[in-house]
Design an enzyme around this catalytic site. Structure first.
Site, PDB file in Angstrom:
ATOM      1  N   SER B 117       0.453  -7.643  -0.858  1.00 26.17           N
ATOM      2  CA  SER B 117       0.334  -7.604  -2.135  1.00 26.17           C
ATOM      3  C   SER B 117       1.914  -7.336  -2.984  1.00 26.17           C
ATOM      4  CB  SER B 117      -1.026  -7.747  -2.942  1.00 26.17           C
ATOM      5  OG  SER B 117      -0.955  -6.293  -3.153  1.00 26.17           O
ATOM      6  N   LYS B 154       0.174  -2.334  -8.222  1.00 23.82           N
ATOM      7  CA  LYS B 154       0.132  -3.432  -8.869  1.00 23.82           C
ATOM      8  C   LYS B 154       1.390  -2.859  -9.728  1.00 23.82           C
ATOM      9  CE  LYS B 154      -2.231  -6.925  -7.136  1.00 23.82           C
ATOM     10  NZ  LYS B 154      -3.157  -5.610  -6.292  1.00 23.82           N
TER      11      LYS B 154
END
Lengths: 193, 193
Positions: B117, B154
């Site tokens: 990701s 993230k």
DNA sequence: TTTACTACTGTATAAAAATACAGTATAATA
DNA sequence: TATTATACTGTATTTTTATACAGTAGTAAA
């Protein structure tokens, strides 16, 4: 070496972590607060036990002068495993080992990477490569070497008696060098963010 | 990093040796006696200089709480500068600082990255992210956070009172989380080779 | 059942250690 | 020449830290 009670082990563990995190020993007051003891004597007694059992030494009447006899090798960065639901209060409790422990750091240096000759190996300009000296090097390993008095990072390939440095970027050329100009094997890449 | 006067270098050298020999920091009084100063303020001034020039840190009002920024006893990984022709015999002589010095490791842990990701930020499956706790986090920083009892990495973005985690891979979705589930700021990426 | 060890509470005090502030003298820099 | 930095002296005070001593309660071995 005598065994410790679980409470004594907790105290020793705290001292260990404190020194690791702060670079200096906890005061007895630091220990008292962490464990929630209402009396400083609770700490005195625990330290006495740890000293008697040979895990610790301290200088009388000196502040923050605890010395661990057996550092639990906890130098380095703890690698966090699974986190229990909610809050990871004491991250170290979930540790799955350490990065950059003292043992791993032996014979190791770093080089700052210039240029993009290794970008296809995900090594970028400004990254640091971690280089280990005096280890076996095989074809396909990434190595650091001296080329024209500059340090470079390339793939290593030995063909017969010749040693080649091969970049991970097709727009650069391979070069042949003498084996003794190889500094070591690249064992890691680090990037500051 | 600024240069030290010879006297300041002597003081730093003494602190270095003291810690190495004793396992704990010298008190200001220890320093005073060693150098024969008649006033404790002589020590205060020297320490202030060393701290201002970045060689040392200390906690105010805490006893024996000096911390060396660059321990000559080889903590951390030396970053190699220019290499003189031939062989870099004593790497430390060419050192441009240290990676993973004790100071840098304070309040730091690592997480092993799963999934892709963050691949557009050059963070890949199997990499370790180095996470620092209790530091300011700004929009655009990469953070580690707990999402569904798992640790994730993230981008951080605060919009008004809401906090979002944004992946660096368009095939994943952004999610909103509560701020107290953020573990810390990602200050580095490490990959074992 | 006495003794010993563990694991503390609670209060008081001593000692160590850091800091604050007011100076002096000298050399280097602008 | 004025300003800043170094390198201290000297005294006083505060804060931190360690220690001392008197107890309580539980467990475990002898």
């Amino acid at each position: 070496m005598k065994g410790l009670t679980s409470r004594q082990a907790e105290v020793l563990e705290f001292i260990n972590r404190f020194i690791k995190n702060n670079g200096y020993s906890p005061s007895m007051e630091d220990i008292r607060i962490f464990f929630g003891f209402r009396s400083p004597n609770a700490v005195t007694c625990h330290l006495r036990s740890l000293i008697n059992k040979g895990y610790l030494s301290k200088e009388i009447s000196k502040a923050r002068a605890l010395r661990l006899k057996f550092s639990s090798s906890g130098y380095g960065i703890p690698v966090l495993g699974k986190i229990a639901a909610g809050k990871p209060v004491l991250i170290e409790d979930f540790s799955e080992g350490f990065l950059f422990s003292q043992e791993e750091m032996k014979g190791v240096f770093a080089l700052k990477v210039k240029g993009d000759s290794m970008k296809d190996a995900h090594i970028y300009d400004g990254d640091y490569v971690i280089v280990k000296k005096n280890v076996d090097i095989n074809n396909g390993d990434i190595v650091a070497a001296i080329v024209e008095e500059e340090a470079t990072v390339k793939y290593f390939r030995r063909i017969k008696n010749k040693v080649f440095l091969i970049p991970a970027n097709p727009s650069y050329k391979s070069i042949e060098i003498k084996e003794n100009f190889i500094l070591g094997k690249v064992t890691g890449v680090f990037r500051k963010l």
